[in-house]
Design a protein around this motif. Structure first.
Motif, mmCIF file in Angstrom:
data_model
loop_
_atom_site.group_PDB
_atom_site.id
_atom_site.type_symbol
_atom_site.label_atom_id
_atom_site.label_comp_id
_atom_site.label_asym_id
_atom_site.label_seq_id
_atom_site.Cartn_x
_atom_site.Cartn_y
_atom_site.Cartn_z
ATOM 1 N N LEU A 168 -32.013 2.931 -20.448
ATOM 2 C CA LEU A 168 -30.813 2.539 -20.874
ATOM 3 C C LEU A 168 -31.105 0.908 -21.016
ATOM 4 C CD1 LEU A 168 -27.804 2.953 -21.436
ATOM 5 C CD2 LEU A 168 -27.113 2.199 -19.076
ATOM 6 N N GLN A 203 -31.786 0.099 -17.008
ATOM 7 C CA GLN A 203 -31.837 1.159 -16.111
ATOM 8 C C GLN A 203 -32.845 2.397 -16.533
ATOM 9 O OE1 GLN A 203 -27.724 2.734 -15.310
ATOM 10 N NE2 GLN A 203 -28.462 4.209 -13.807
ATOM 11 N N ILE A 235 -24.304 8.304 -17.072
ATOM 12 C CA ILE A 235 -24.674 6.768 -17.705
ATOM 13 C C ILE A 235 -23.609 6.545 -18.789
ATOM 14 C CG2 ILE A 235 -26.397 6.276 -19.257
ATOM 15 C CD1 ILE A 235 -28.419 8.305 -18.249
#
Length: 374
Positions: free
Chosen positions: A42, A66, A189
């Protein structure tokens, strides 16, 4: 050989020995598909200054906020139906994400709630890019990088992912999993409006046999003939021909064979066989008979039965006017239209197993088989 016991006229038990010839199996190519791992990131693109021989400039740089790596499973339908439709190369062509939370199972066919699907790579190309690496002889890994844009995933609560050979949304996934952290725990997420999601997914494909195998083939009207069978794995250094599938001829073969492409053909002509270090010990076609006897026929494939995990070619028949010469071998090969110029799988008849065909006969060659599984 089998032993039976039978009584004679006096009622005594006497042994009876029956001898049956043990023929080697027919030419069979095996393929194994396994999922390796997913690396998800991410992140976002930022612009900064770069310095080089051309002076100062600006560049877009990928910054990861991330990330984690995780293992996964290949779904049953990959082996049962998808490989027979799409072959092996493009099984992980499209990345898919969703918001479902159902635990993954091999019997599943799609995400619980798909929200986006993409073929875009890290360079904004949608042409289906991938990288191919060799793990060892006959074992390869295909890695694809797919990136979801801010508009596709921004502010969504993503929980599941998968890969598919199809660009159409729905139940056509080869793999499916939940997003997990580094400890294997399911997570959510949620990309911000300026973040992207990048999935880096790797699958492993193995082909065999990796060494010459003794096989037999049934030729109608002549009988069973034995010989050595092997798969071509590289280019021909004498001609420089680039075999289809990034020089891995065996991958090109199983890809076309599995989905029954008409470009896959049986090639049959007088040939010379060589084994040299540059070929890593494998058999290849020589140049003898390349001229007027350079004939090949398209295979006719048997209909695939879902769940059987194999594809067989039907017997190939040559007309009386074709191949009237002494024949010493057979080959499955991809013609120029498929990107190959040499045999991809070759059977060379043993000494004194050769035979001569004349224009008084048709020539029917028995089946060759491809099998696949996890």
């Amino acid at each position: 050989m089998s032993k039976l016991w039978t009584p004679d006229n006096a009622g005594k038990i006497i042994p009876v020995v029956r001898v049956r010839p043990l023929e080697p199996p027919p030419p069979t190519i095996g393929a194994r598909l396994q999922a390796q791992h997913l690396h998800w990131q991410l992140g976002r693109y930022v612009e900064d200054l770069s310095f080089g021989p051309g002076g100062r400039g600006r560049r877009r740089r990928w910054v990861v906020d991330q990330e984690a790596e995780q293992h996964n499973l290949v779904l049953n339908q990959t082996y049962d139906t998808l490989i027979a439709q799409f072959g092996f190369r493009d099984l992980n062509d499209y990345a898919v994400v969703g918001t479902g939370t159902t635990p993954p199972a091999a019997s599943q066919i799609g995400l619980a709630n798909e929200v986006a699907r993409t073929r875009r790579d890290q360079n904004a190309s949608t042409s289906g890019t991938y990288s191919l690496s060799t793990v060892q002889d006959g074992v390869y890994e295909i890695t694809r990088i797919r990136e979801f844009s801010e508009a596709e995933v921004g502010n969504r609560n993503l929980t599941e992912w998968g890969f598919s050979p199809s660009g159409t949304a729905g139940n056509n996934l080869m793999s499916r999993e939940l997003f997990r952290d580094g400890n294997g725990n399911p997570i959510v997420i949620t990309p911000a409006s300026d973040q992207r999601l990048r999935l880096i997914y790797k699958i492993r494909i193995s082909t065999g046999p990796t060494t010459p195998q003794t096989v037999s083939i049934d030729i109608a009207g002549i009988g069973v003939r034995t010989g050595l069978f092997v798969i071509n794995r590289s280019t021909d250094p004498n001609y420089g021909y680039q075999m289809w599938y990034d020089t891995r001829a065996d991958l090109g073969l199983i890809h076309h064979f599995a989905r029954a492409d008409t470009g896959l053909s049986v090639y049959n002509r007088p040939m010379r066989v060589r084994v040299t270090p540059s070929y890593t010990g494998f058999f290849f076609l020589g140049s003898q008979g390349w001229g007027s006897l350079s004939q090949w026929y398209y295979c006719q494939f048997q209909a695939y039965t879902a769940g059987s995990r194999l594809r067989r070619t039907q017997s190939v028949t040559y007309a009386p006017g074709d191949f009237n010469d002494t024949l010493v071998g057979f080959a499955l090969w991809l013609p120029a239209g498929g990107g190959g110029y040499l045999a991809n799988a070759l059977m060379v008849l043993n000494t004194e197993q050769e035979f001569t065909k004349t224009n008084l006969y048709r020539l029917t060659i028995g089946e060759w088989t491809l099998t696949w599984g996890p």
